[in-house]
Each structure stands twice: as structure tokens, then as C-alpha cells.
Design a protein around this motif. Structure first.
Motif, PDB file in Angstrom:
ATOM      1  N   ILE A 114       0.368  -9.883 -11.904  1.00  0.00           N
ATOM      2  CA  ILE A 114       0.584  -8.894 -12.967  1.00  0.00           C
ATOM      3  C   ILE A 114       1.984  -9.070 -13.556  1.00  0.00           C
ATOM      4  O   ILE A 114       2.927  -9.442 -12.846  1.00  0.00           O
ATOM      5  CB  ILE A 114       0.395  -7.429 -12.473  1.00  0.00           C
ATOM      6  N   PRO A 115       2.113  -8.805 -14.881  1.00  0.00           N
ATOM      7  CA  PRO A 115       3.441  -8.888 -15.489  1.00  0.00           C
ATOM      8  C   PRO A 115       4.356  -7.779 -14.979  1.00  0.00           C
ATOM      9  O   PRO A 115       3.883  -6.717 -14.553  1.00  0.00           O
ATOM     10  CB  PRO A 115       3.162  -8.721 -16.986  1.00  0.00           C
ATOM     11  N   ALA A 116       5.654  -8.038 -15.040  1.00  0.00           N
ATOM     12  CA  ALA A 116       6.647  -7.095 -14.502  1.00  0.00           C
ATOM     13  C   ALA A 116       6.496  -5.693 -15.106  1.00  0.00           C
ATOM     14  O   ALA A 116       6.686  -4.697 -14.404  1.00  0.00           O
ATOM     15  CB  ALA A 116       8.051  -7.637 -14.742  1.00  0.00           C
ATOM     16  N   LYS A 117       6.163  -5.625 -16.395  1.00  0.00           N
ATOM     17  CA  LYS A 117       6.051  -4.296 -17.040  1.00  0.00           C
ATOM     18  C   LYS A 117       4.967  -3.461 -16.367  1.00  0.00           C
ATOM     19  O   LYS A 117       5.136  -2.248 -16.166  1.00  0.00           O
ATOM     20  CB  LYS A 117       5.722  -4.459 -18.535  1.00  0.00           C
ATOM     21  N   ASP A 118       3.822  -4.123 -16.009  1.00  0.00           N
ATOM     22  CA  ASP A 118       2.759  -3.392 -15.303  1.00  0.00           C
ATOM     23  C   ASP A 118       3.231  -3.000 -13.913  1.00  0.00           C
ATOM     24  O   ASP A 118       2.938  -1.907 -13.416  1.00  0.00           O
ATOM     25  CB  ASP A 118       1.487  -4.251 -15.185  1.00  0.00           C
ATOM     26  N   ALA A 119       3.979  -3.933 -13.274  1.00  0.00           N
ATOM     27  CA  ALA A 119       4.505  -3.633 -11.939  1.00  0.00           C
ATOM     28  C   ALA A 119       5.427  -2.415 -12.000  1.00  0.00           C
ATOM     29  O   ALA A 119       5.431  -1.572 -11.094  1.00  0.00           O
ATOM     30  CB  ALA A 119       5.248  -4.848 -11.390  1.00  0.00           C
ATOM     31  N   GLU A 120       6.179  -2.296 -13.081  1.00  0.00           N
ATOM     32  CA  GLU A 120       7.072  -1.141 -13.235  1.00  0.00           C
ATOM     33  C   GLU A 120       6.234   0.142 -13.381  1.00  0.00           C
ATOM     34  O   GLU A 120       6.520   1.171 -12.776  1.00  0.00           O
ATOM     35  CB  GLU A 120       7.980  -1.334 -14.456  1.00  0.00           C
ATOM     36  N   ARG A 121       5.175   0.034 -14.178  1.00  0.00           N
ATOM     37  CA  ARG A 121       4.287   1.192 -14.393  1.00  0.00           C
ATOM     38  C   ARG A 121       3.658   1.652 -13.069  1.00  0.00           C
ATOM     39  O   ARG A 121       3.473   2.834 -12.834  1.00  0.00           O
ATOM     40  CB  ARG A 121       3.211   0.761 -15.400  1.00  0.00           C
ATOM     41  N   PHE A 122       3.354   0.701 -12.192  1.00  0.00           N
ATOM     42  CA  PHE A 122       2.740   1.045 -10.893  1.00  0.00           C
ATOM     43  C   PHE A 122       3.771   1.553  -9.886  1.00  0.00           C
ATOM     44  O   PHE A 122       3.400   1.977  -8.786  1.00  0.00           O
ATOM     45  CB  PHE A 122       2.092  -0.200 -10.262  1.00  0.00           C
ATOM     46  N   GLY A 123       5.065   1.415 -10.217  1.00  0.00           N
ATOM     47  CA  GLY A 123       6.105   1.794  -9.244  1.00  0.00           C
ATOM     48  C   GLY A 123       6.426   0.680  -8.266  1.00  0.00           C
ATOM     49  O   GLY A 123       7.089   0.897  -7.252  1.00  0.00           O
ATOM     50  N   LEU A 124       5.950  -0.529  -8.579  1.00  0.00           N
ATOM     51  CA  LEU A 124       6.225  -1.667  -7.693  1.00  0.00           C
ATOM     52  C   LEU A 124       7.624  -2.213  -7.941  1.00  0.00           C
ATOM     53  O   LEU A 124       8.280  -2.700  -7.022  1.00  0.00           O
ATOM     54  CB  LEU A 124       5.153  -2.746  -7.929  1.00  0.00           C
ATOM     55  N   THR A 180       0.834  -1.208   0.000  1.00  0.00           N
ATOM     56  CA  THR A 180       0.000   0.000   0.000  1.00  0.00           C
ATOM     57  C   THR A 180       0.866   1.256   0.000  1.00  0.00           C
ATOM     58  O   THR A 180       0.608   2.208  -0.738  1.00  0.00           O
ATOM     59  CB  THR A 180      -0.938  -0.023   1.228  1.00  0.00           C
ATOM     60  N   ARG A 181       1.927   1.228   0.806  1.00  0.00           N
ATOM     61  CA  ARG A 181       2.817   2.397   0.843  1.00  0.00           C
ATOM     62  C   ARG A 181       3.596   2.544  -0.463  1.00  0.00           C
ATOM     63  O   ARG A 181       4.021   3.626  -0.825  1.00  0.00           O
ATOM     64  CB  ARG A 181       3.804   2.283   2.014  1.00  0.00           C
ATOM     65  N   THR A 182       3.817   1.433  -1.162  1.00  0.00           N
ATOM     66  CA  THR A 182       4.636   1.483  -2.388  1.00  0.00           C
ATOM     67  C   THR A 182       3.821   1.925  -3.608  1.00  0.00           C
ATOM     68  O   THR A 182       4.282   2.735  -4.403  1.00  0.00           O
ATOM     69  CB  THR A 182       5.288   0.102  -2.642  1.00  0.00           C
ATOM     70  N   ILE A 183       2.580   1.384  -3.749  1.00  0.00           N
ATOM     71  CA  ILE A 183       1.847   1.689  -4.997  1.00  0.00           C
ATOM     72  C   ILE A 183       0.514   2.405  -4.752  1.00  0.00           C
ATOM     73  O   ILE A 183      -0.217   2.685  -5.691  1.00  0.00           O
ATOM     74  CB  ILE A 183       1.602   0.410  -5.856  1.00  0.00           C
ATOM     75  N   GLY A 184       0.212   2.683  -3.500  1.00  0.00           N
ATOM     76  CA  GLY A 184      -1.045   3.388  -3.205  1.00  0.00           C
ATOM     77  C   GLY A 184      -2.173   2.408  -2.907  1.00  0.00           C
ATOM     78  O   GLY A 184      -2.153   1.248  -3.319  1.00  0.00           O
ATOM     79  N   LYS A 185      -3.187   2.935  -2.184  1.00  0.00           N
ATOM     80  CA  LYS A 185      -4.245   2.095  -1.628  1.00  0.00           C
ATOM     81  C   LYS A 185      -5.098   1.382  -2.689  1.00  0.00           C
ATOM     82  O   LYS A 185      -5.341   0.174  -2.592  1.00  0.00           O
ATOM     83  CB  LYS A 185      -5.132   2.995  -0.750  1.00  0.00           C
ATOM     84  N   GLY A 186      -5.542   2.117  -3.710  1.00  0.00           N
ATOM     85  CA  GLY A 186      -6.462   1.525  -4.691  1.00  0.00           C
ATOM     86  C   GLY A 186      -5.849   0.343  -5.417  1.00  0.00           C
ATOM     87  O   GLY A 186      -6.447  -0.739  -5.506  1.00  0.00           O
ATOM     88  N   ARG A 187      -4.645   0.543  -5.928  1.00  0.00           N
ATOM     89  CA  ARG A 187      -3.991  -0.539  -6.684  1.00  0.00           C
ATOM     90  C   ARG A 187      -3.620  -1.694  -5.758  1.00  0.00           C
ATOM     91  O   ARG A 187      -3.727  -2.862  -6.133  1.00  0.00           O
ATOM     92  CB  ARG A 187      -2.748  -0.014  -7.389  1.00  0.00           C
ATOM     93  N   ALA A 188      -3.181  -1.359  -4.543  1.00  0.00           N
ATOM     94  CA  ALA A 188      -2.791  -2.412  -3.595  1.00  0.00           C
ATOM     95  C   ALA A 188      -4.015  -3.247  -3.227  1.00  0.00           C
ATOM     96  O   ALA A 188      -3.964  -4.486  -3.226  1.00  0.00           O
ATOM     97  CB  ALA A 188      -2.163  -1.794  -2.350  1.00  0.00           C
ATOM     98  N   LEU A 189      -5.130  -2.589  -2.951  1.00  0.00           N
ATOM     99  CA  LEU A 189      -6.342  -3.328  -2.593  1.00  0.00           C
ATOM    100  C   LEU A 189      -6.797  -4.211  -3.758  1.00  0.00           C
ATOM    101  O   LEU A 189      -7.227  -5.349  -3.554  1.00  0.00           O
ATOM    102  CB  LEU A 189      -7.460  -2.355  -2.199  1.00  0.00           C
TER     103      LEU A 189
END
Ligand SMILES: CCCCC/C=C/C(=O)SCCNC(=O)CCNC(=O)[C@H](O)C(C)(C)COP(=O)(O)OP(=O)(O)OC[C@H]1O[C@@H](n2cnc3c(N)ncnc32)[C@H](O)[C@@H]1OP(=O)(O)O
Length: 259
Positions: A167-177, A149-158
Motif C-alpha cells: 500500500i502507498p504511504a498515504k493509505d498507511a497514514e490513513r490506517f494509522g500505520l 494487528t495491534r497497530t491498525i486493527g485485525k481486519g486491515r492487518a489480516l
């Protein structure tokens, strides 16, 4: 040091920890958690080690806590197992030294929570990340509810926790994960490049950055800013600060000693 479920390697100032249960996609059992904790302590107390890299053998970084143990666990065992995992993740996050998760494949459940405890995440394009605990009728227990939650924000984390989707790594990169995504064939070299770059910086300044960021993120802004200023007082007492400034003035590369 001999381990059963992990491998360790010291390479110059870098310390590699490889989870080594490839047949079980490096699932975290109690033995592995205990060995991981030991390896982290060894790296922490070795003055020559400046950056710790955690990765997995085979096609997974880590597919989470070992599910095959779940039906045998008494509630007390479950508490012990979950506490041990949390202790290890907290220890990694609170190390004075920087850590990098080199995500070579699946990083799921406790595996993603381990990656989240590291300071930087570099993932292979082929990797998949997620918190699938919900599919087992449970939820993340090694810090994922808080760190994701602290890394990518509440909505995406939930969403990740509630759907259990990978999720694929590219999406994780887009989310800042993850910080960077690279082809699997370049993963080790790119991770080493980043680790070596960081290993040449002042260990004192790196430790203070971690302290101020990790403690500051859970504090009111005014307290975080105050910690930053107090840390500045400390950093100005170090030989590394003198070396860094003198190296700039003398137009040469600095050599930081961590003093
Ligand atoms: C008690 C405190 C817990 C605290 C919080 C943590 C909780 C968790 O982490 S719960 C676990 C969350 N993880 C998962 O739910 C992932 C489970 N695994 C999978 O969904 C799949 O294995 C896959 C999608 C990651 C990969 O699928 P595939 O490529 O088809 O590979 P296999 O399923 O055949 O896996 C090979 C081998 O590995 C065993 N395995 C995989 N994950 C785990 C695991 N988490 N625990 C134990 N074993 C695992 C899998 O069973 C296979 O073993 P064999 O059948 O003996 O070959």
C-alpha cells in the motif's frame, strides 16, 4: 564502530542507523541483523543518545528478510534466523529510548516489521508498505502478525497479510500505520525536526511512557492504569520533574538531564 551492512552516525543527541545493502534493497541477512543489534546496543548504552532513527540507503527502507538465503536454510537455521530477527525487533521496541523509523522507500515483510518495532514511523509519500510473505508461501515471522494487528486493527492487518498487497504511504497514514507522510525531499528534515523535539524532553519520562504504553497495551485496562499510577510515583522522585515544573513557573525552557 565499523560495520559492513549498516552505517551509524551520532549527531548531537540523535543516533542514525542506516541499513546499507542498497543493491539488495537492504534485505535483512544474518550479518545485518547482528550488526543492527550491536548498533542498537551502542546507542542504548550511550548516555548522550536520546533518540534513535532507523532508515535505509537507496530506494528502499528494507525489502524484508533476504529471500536468497531461504533455500539454503535448514529448519534449524530458519529457526535461528527468525529468532535473531525477533530478538532485534523486541530489543528496539523495548529500548528505554524513543526510536523513529524514517521510511524512505519500500518497507516490506521484515522491513515493515522493523518499522513496526520502532515507536514512530515517518514515511516518504513515495514509499510502499506491506507484508508480502504470503506470496512466498510463508507468513510474517519478525513480529508482524502481532504488531501490525495491534497497530491498525485485525481486519486491515489480516487483509495486508492475506493479500500480500503493497500500500502507498498515504493509505498507511490513513490506517494509522505511519504517523506522518511527507515528500521524500523533506523526509530527513521532518524526521530530524521530530527527533530533536523529542530529544529535548525528559529521558526518564520518555522511558516511563514507553514502559507503561508497551506493557499496558497487553494487559487488562485496570493493570495498565495501575502501572501508570505507580510510574507517577517514580516520576515525582526525579530531578527532571523538578526542572520541568520550575521552568514553567519561572517562564523559561526546561533542560532535562535524565535524572
Ligand atoms: C527466516 C525468517 C523470516 C522472518 C520473516 C520475514 C520474512 C520476509 O521478510 S520474506 C521477504 C518479504 N519481502 C518481499 O517479498 C519483497 C521482495 N522484493 C520484491 O518484491 C521487489 O524486489 C520489490 C517490489 C521490493 C522491488 O522491485 P524492483 O524495484 O523491481 O527491484 P528488484 O526486484 O530488481 O530488486 C533489486 C535487487 O534487490 C533484490 N531483493 C529485493 N528484495 C529482496 C529480498 N527480500 N531478499 C533478497 N533480495 C532482494 C532483488 O533480488 C534484486 O537483486 P538482483 O537481482 O541481484 O539485482
Amino acid at each position: 564502530m565499523e560495520f559492513e551492512t549498516i552505517e551509524t552516525k551520532k549527531e548531537g543527541n540523535l543516533f542514525w542507523i542506516t541499513l546499507n545493502r542498497p543493491d539488495k534493497l537492504n534485505a535483512l541477512n544474518l550479518k545485518l541483523l547482528e550488526e543492527l543489534e550491536k548498533a542498537v546496543s551502542v546507542a542504548d548504552s550511550d548516555q548522550d543518545v536520546r533518540v534513535i532513527i532507523v532508515t535505509g540507503k537507496g530506494k528502499a527502507f528494507c525489502a524484508g528478510a533476504d529471500i536468497t538465503q531461504f533455500n539454503q536454510l535448514t529448519p534449524l537455521d530458519a529457526w535461528k534466523f527468525s529468532r535473531k530477527g525477533r530478538e532485534v525487533m523486541d530489543k528496539i521496541e523495548n529500548l528505554n529510548k524513543p526510536s523513529i523509523a524514517m521510511i524512505n522507500g519500500y518497507a516490506l515483510g521484515g522491513g515493515l516489521e522493523l518499522a513496526l518495532a520502532c515507536d514512530i514511523r515517518i514515511a516518504a509519500e513515495e514509499a510502499q508498505l506491506g507484508l508480502p510473505e504470503i506470496n512466498l508461501g510463508i507468513y510474517p515471522g519478525y513480529g508482524g502478525t502481532q504488531r501490525l494487528t495491534r497497530t491498525i486493527g485485525k481486519g486491515r492487518a489480516l487483509e495486508l497479510m492475506m493479500t500480500g498487497d503493497r500500500i502507498p504511504a498515504k493509505d498507511a497514514e490513513r490506517f494509522g500505520l505511519v504517523n506522518h507522510t511527507v515528500p521524500l525531499s523533506n523526509l530527513e528534515s521532518e524526521t530530524r525536526k521530530m527527533a530533536e523535539k523529542i530529544s529535548k524532553k525528559s529521558p526518564v519520562a520518555l522511558a516511563l511512557i514507553k514502559e507503561v504504553v508497551n506493557k499496558g497495551i497487553d494487559s487488562p485496562l485496570i493493570s495498565g492504569l495501575s502501572m501508570e499510577s505507580i510510574g507517577w510515583g517514580v516520576i515525582f522522585s526525579t530531578e527532571d520533574k523538578k526542572e520541568g515544573v520550575n521552568a514553567f513557573l519561572e517562564k523559561r525552557e526546561p533542560t532535562f538531564k535524565g535524572k
